[in-house]
Design a protein around this motif. Structure first.
Motif, PDB file in Angstrom:
ATOM      1  N   PRO B 354       0.800  -1.239   0.000  1.00  0.00           N
ATOM      2  CA  PRO B 354       0.000   0.000   0.000  1.00  0.00           C
ATOM      3  C   PRO B 354       0.826   1.280   0.000  1.00  0.00           C
ATOM      4  CG  PRO B 354      -0.256  -1.228   2.090  1.00  0.00           C
ATOM      5  CD  PRO B 354       0.495  -2.112   1.140  1.00  0.00           C
ATOM      6  N   ALA B 355       2.109   1.193   0.370  1.00  0.00           N
ATOM      7  CA  ALA B 355       2.930   2.414   0.378  1.00  0.00           C
ATOM      8  C   ALA B 355       3.076   3.012  -1.021  1.00  0.00           C
ATOM      9  CB  ALA B 355       4.307   2.128   0.976  1.00  0.00           C
ATOM     10  N   GLY B 356       2.878   2.205  -2.067  1.00  0.00           N
ATOM     11  CA  GLY B 356       2.900   2.763  -3.424  1.00  0.00           C
ATOM     12  C   GLY B 356       1.839   3.845  -3.580  1.00  0.00           C
ATOM     13  N   ALA B 357       0.714   3.639  -2.909  1.00  0.00           N
ATOM     14  CA  ALA B 357      -0.406   4.572  -3.027  1.00  0.00           C
ATOM     15  C   ALA B 357      -0.341   5.713  -2.026  1.00  0.00           C
ATOM     16  CB  ALA B 357      -1.721   3.811  -2.842  1.00  0.00           C
ATOM     17  N   ILE B 358       0.111   5.423  -0.805  1.00  0.00           N
ATOM     18  CA  ILE B 358       0.005   6.426   0.264  1.00  0.00           C
ATOM     19  C   ILE B 358       1.350   6.788   0.873  1.00  0.00           C
ATOM     20  CG2 ILE B 358      -2.369   5.786   0.854  1.00  0.00           C
ATOM     21  CD1 ILE B 358      -1.095   4.273   3.316  1.00  0.00           C
ATOM     22  N   GLY B 359       2.434   6.348   0.253  1.00  0.00           N
ATOM     23  CA  GLY B 359       3.760   6.647   0.798  1.00  0.00           C
ATOM     24  C   GLY B 359       4.000   5.877   2.085  1.00  0.00           C
ATOM     25  N   ARG B 360       5.132   6.214   2.705  1.00  0.00           N
ATOM     26  CA  ARG B 360       5.430   5.566   3.982  1.00  0.00           C
ATOM     27  C   ARG B 360       4.815   6.416   5.085  1.00  0.00           C
ATOM     28  NH1 ARG B 360       8.971   1.907   6.448  1.00  0.00           N
ATOM     29  NH2 ARG B 360       9.849   2.585   8.430  1.00  0.00           N
ATOM     30  N   THR B 361       3.898   5.828   5.814  1.00  0.00           N
ATOM     31  CA  THR B 361       3.151   6.572   6.821  1.00  0.00           C
ATOM     32  C   THR B 361       3.719   6.362   8.219  1.00  0.00           C
ATOM     33  OG1 THR B 361       1.578   4.750   6.773  1.00  0.00           O
ATOM     34  CG2 THR B 361       0.962   6.749   5.568  1.00  0.00           C
ATOM     35  N   HIS B 362       4.956   5.905   8.280  1.00  0.00           N
ATOM     36  CA  HIS B 362       5.668   5.770   9.560  1.00  0.00           C
ATOM     37  C   HIS B 362       4.846   5.003  10.605  1.00  0.00           C
ATOM     38  CE1 HIS B 362       9.427   7.902   8.673  1.00  0.00           C
ATOM     39  NE2 HIS B 362       8.690   8.431   7.726  1.00  0.00           N
ATOM     40  N   THR B 363       4.555   5.635  11.749  1.00  0.00           N
ATOM     41  CA  THR B 363       3.922   4.855  12.819  1.00  0.00           C
ATOM     42  C   THR B 363       2.600   4.235  12.390  1.00  0.00           C
ATOM     43  OG1 THR B 363       2.872   6.820  13.703  1.00  0.00           O
ATOM     44  CG2 THR B 363       4.934   6.183  14.718  1.00  0.00           C
ATOM     45  N   ALA B 364       1.958   4.819  11.394  1.00  0.00           N
ATOM     46  CA  ALA B 364       0.661   4.290  10.963  1.00  0.00           C
ATOM     47  C   ALA B 364       0.801   3.206   9.894  1.00  0.00           C
ATOM     48  CB  ALA B 364      -0.228   5.420  10.451  1.00  0.00           C
ATOM     49  N   ALA B 365       2.037   2.965   9.416  1.00  0.00           N
ATOM     50  CA  ALA B 365       2.212   2.075   8.257  1.00  0.00           C
ATOM     51  C   ALA B 365       1.695   0.662   8.528  1.00  0.00           C
ATOM     52  CB  ALA B 365       3.686   2.042   7.847  1.00  0.00           C
ATOM     53  N   GLY B 366       1.961   0.124   9.717  1.00  0.00           N
ATOM     54  CA  GLY B 366       1.486  -1.227  10.033  1.00  0.00           C
ATOM     55  C   GLY B 366      -0.028  -1.302   9.998  1.00  0.00           C
ATOM     56  N   ALA B 367      -0.673  -0.298  10.550  1.00  0.00           N
ATOM     57  CA  ALA B 367      -2.141  -0.289  10.578  1.00  0.00           C
ATOM     58  C   ALA B 367      -2.706  -0.105   9.173  1.00  0.00           C
ATOM     59  CB  ALA B 367      -2.638   0.819  11.506  1.00  0.00           C
ATOM     60  N   PHE B 368      -2.025   0.701   8.341  1.00  0.00           N
ATOM     61  CA  PHE B 368      -2.475   0.830   6.947  1.00  0.00           C
ATOM     62  C   PHE B 368      -2.335  -0.507   6.211  1.00  0.00           C
ATOM     63  CE2 PHE B 368      -2.352   5.560   7.175  1.00  0.00           C
ATOM     64  CZ  PHE B 368      -3.557   5.806   6.536  1.00  0.00           C
ATOM     65  N   GLY B 369      -1.295  -1.284   6.577  1.00  0.00           N
ATOM     66  CA  GLY B 369      -1.140  -2.619   5.989  1.00  0.00           C
ATOM     67  C   GLY B 369      -2.282  -3.537   6.410  1.00  0.00           C
ATOM     68  N   ALA B 370      -2.621  -3.496   7.710  1.00  0.00           N
ATOM     69  CA  ALA B 370      -3.743  -4.320   8.191  1.00  0.00           C
ATOM     70  C   ALA B 370      -5.033  -3.902   7.492  1.00  0.00           C
ATOM     71  CB  ALA B 370      -3.874  -4.175   9.707  1.00  0.00           C
ATOM     72  N   ALA B 371      -5.198  -2.582   7.276  1.00  0.00           N
ATOM     73  CA  ALA B 371      -6.402  -2.093   6.601  1.00  0.00           C
ATOM     74  C   ALA B 371      -6.428  -2.567   5.144  1.00  0.00           C
ATOM     75  CB  ALA B 371      -6.469  -0.568   6.665  1.00  0.00           C
TER      76      ALA B 371
END
Lengths: 133, 434
Positions: B354-371
């Motif tokens: 998902p970082a391709g779409a929303i960049g690296r969201t640092h502390t939120a990155a794991g939760a964005f992956g779960a989402a």
């Protein structure tokens, strides 16, 4: 030179409006910051700060807010202020004419009665006056 | 006695695709990305000109007392909005009784000193100094005596990480444990595992779990430019977050927030809540290698995935989708490629980053992956990895690219997160059989 009371009240009122960032009705000298405007401790930090900046002064919370005095068991009886407590309040608030506070007034209500625009402005004028002496 | 099963019953997202889980889902599935020229400040002189900003946030969305807006950082605000959606989507708006017993675990960032708050007060403490090499010097005395007053008197409250959690629990009346996690990207998966573990142990029945991150600021960006971690380019170079792509040249800063309601299945069933997925397994490990580079063999992530799959009692061949941590970073993406090949040597699960779409969201990155894993399960399709057009030779064979989601039977999805610092976490989500 000490600015006149109306100007100080205008300065305080604009600091209040800025800190509260919501619709506030008319502010008069009798308006209580606590009971009429529901100013809380976070708001007060901002208001005091802005007034200090406006006049390049340092306000002492202990002089304007009587919390310490009201925590002293000598001044309080069963949650209400005693005649002795009121006498001490008058000693502390020599810079203004205090509203009528009768012995037996609940401590929780005292701050609301005390912290009106008039008292605040009188205190600011007193601090500015001290500084220019 | 069988172990208590743990499910996700609510989700809230604020992402560069907009406010709401639906916007995130639709953006990912359409293969879009949310990277644009930076608008939060004038970046015209910066080598980094683009970021994945949340664009349609406004303060009216805040569920909290507007009187406290003054002490909320942007990150805290994004988090509160995502938390409100999660609470609402879990059907907990009218259940203060349940919320009172909920825990709140939240990944928080190290809030940057920012120029908006401090530029003026620092500037006032600088004066000409013939002895200084620059001709100027910063006077601590001047700063402390007067010039610090150019900053807002309540500034400190915007910079205290645990207050981010405090605002969430106060807004929703959650009186159980409330913890702030600070281990960067992995934090927001670590806490999902911790919540699930605590629910199994019976410490509480439900938790609000999430993260928010917003560091698109001059100083925030400069820190990562100095470390050579960010992709640079012109404002037209918006397609530069390209996980696993052989042309990747650094990551793009993203911001946003994700919250999940994590709940015991029995508790959810009793109140008639519909589970979105089961949290079947979770695992954590560490590279124990470098301050910010990933271990070349991905040894932390291998261990984390192995532990998560073991706990879930899921065979690697039964994993249908992986939401990868890869974020267009040279070392991290390669390390994850190696780790995935190792973990899935006999199978090729579909992989999306998902970082391709929303960049690296640092502390939120794991939760964005779960989402993203939830999106795959809910839509029964794998979102493509936005912007990746030429996958690296060693990239995962199942990497989904292009602009169309790939329909697939997704029963089980795994989400990865890797922190700068080497903390790794994986979570296994499973479709809930009705």
């Amino acid at each position: 030179m000490v600015p006149d009371k109306t100007e100080i009240e205008t300065t305080i009122a604009s600091a209040i409006r800025k800190a509260l960032n919501r619709e506030v009705g008319e502010i008069t000298p009798d308006t209580s910051l606590v009971t009429d405007l529901a100013v809380d401790s976070l708001d007060l930090v901002e208001i005091v700060y802005d007034v200090e900046e406006a006049y390049d002064i340092q306000l002492e919370p202990d002089e304007l807010f009587p919390q310490r005095l009201l925590r002293d068991p000598d001044n309080v009886n069963e949650g209400t202020i005693t005649a002795g407590g009121i006498a001490k309040l008058r000693e502390q608030f020599t810079f203004t004419s205090l509203a009528e506070i009768a012995p037996g007034t609940p401590v929780a209500d005292v701050a609301g009665k005390l912290l009106t625009m008039r008292v605040f402005a009188d205190y600011v004028a007193y601090v500015i006056g001290k500084k220019s002496e | 006695m069988t172990e208590r099963r743990v499910v996700i019953t609510g989700i809230g997202v604020v992402s560069p695709f907009g406010v709401g889980f639906g916007a995130y889902r639709d953006g990912l599935l359409a293969g879009r990305h949310g990277i644009r020229p930076i608008s939060l400040f004038d970046a015209s002189k910066s080598p980094v000109r683009v970021a994945a900003e949340v664009t349609d946030y406004h303060d009216d969305l805040l569920p909290s007392d507007p009187r406290h807006n003054v002490v909320l950082s942007r990150s805290m605000r994004l988090g509160l909005v995502a938390a409100a959606e999660a609470v609402s989507s879990a059907g907990l708006d009218d259940r203060p009784d349940i919320r009172a017993g909920m825990a709140c675990l939240m990944a928080v960032e190290r809030y940057d000193i920012n120029l908006e708050d401090f530029g003026e007060s620092f500037a006032r403490a600088i004066s000409a100094d013939a002895d200084a090499p620059s001709g100027f010097s910063f006077s601590r005395q001047k700063y402390l005596s007067r010039s610090h007053r150019a900053a807002h008197p309540l500034w400190l409250l915007k910079f205290i990480p645990n207050l981010a959690v405090a605002h969430v629990v106060r807004t929703f009346g959650m009186q159980c444990e409330a913890n702030a996690y600070t281990s960067e990207s992995a934090a927001s998966l670590q806490l999902v595992g911790d919540a699930a573990e605590s629910i199994r142990e019976g410490l509480f029945d439900a938790a609000l779990c999430g993260a928010s991150d917003s560091r698109i600021s001059p100083i925030g960006i400069e820190r990562y430019i100095s470390l050579n971690l960010l992709a640079t380019g012109t404002p037209d170079d918006v397609s530069i977050s390209m996980p696993f792509d052989r042309n990747r040249r650094g990551y793009v800063l993203g911001e946003g927030a994700v919250f999940l309601v994590v709940e015991a299945l029995d508790h959810a069933e009793r109140r008639g809540a519909r589970p979105l997925a089961e949290i079947a397994g979770w695992g954590q490990a560490s590279d124990a290698f470098h301050p910010y580079r990933a271990h070349p063999e991905g040894r932390g992530l291998r261990l984390a995935m192995a532990k998560a799959l073991d706990k879930a009692a899921v065979a690697p061949a039964d994993v249908d989708c992986v939401a990868a941590a890869a974020a267009s970073l040279d070392d991290l993406d390669s390390a994850e490629s190696v780790a995935l090949r190792h973990a899935f040597s006999a199978s090729n699960p579909s992989v999306t980053a998902p970082a391709g779409a929303i960049g690296r969201t640092h502390t939120a990155a794991g939760a964005f992956g779960a989402a993203a894993a939830l999106v795959a399960i809910a839509s029964q399709s794998i979102p493509p990895t936005a912007n990746t057009t030429e996958p690296d030779a060693d990239s995962p064979p199942g990497l989904v690219t292009g602009i169309e989601a790939r329909p697939a039977r997704v029963r089980t999805a795994l989400a990865n997160a890797v922190s700068f610092g080497g903390q790794c976490a994986s979570v296994v989500l499973k479709e809930v059989e009705s």
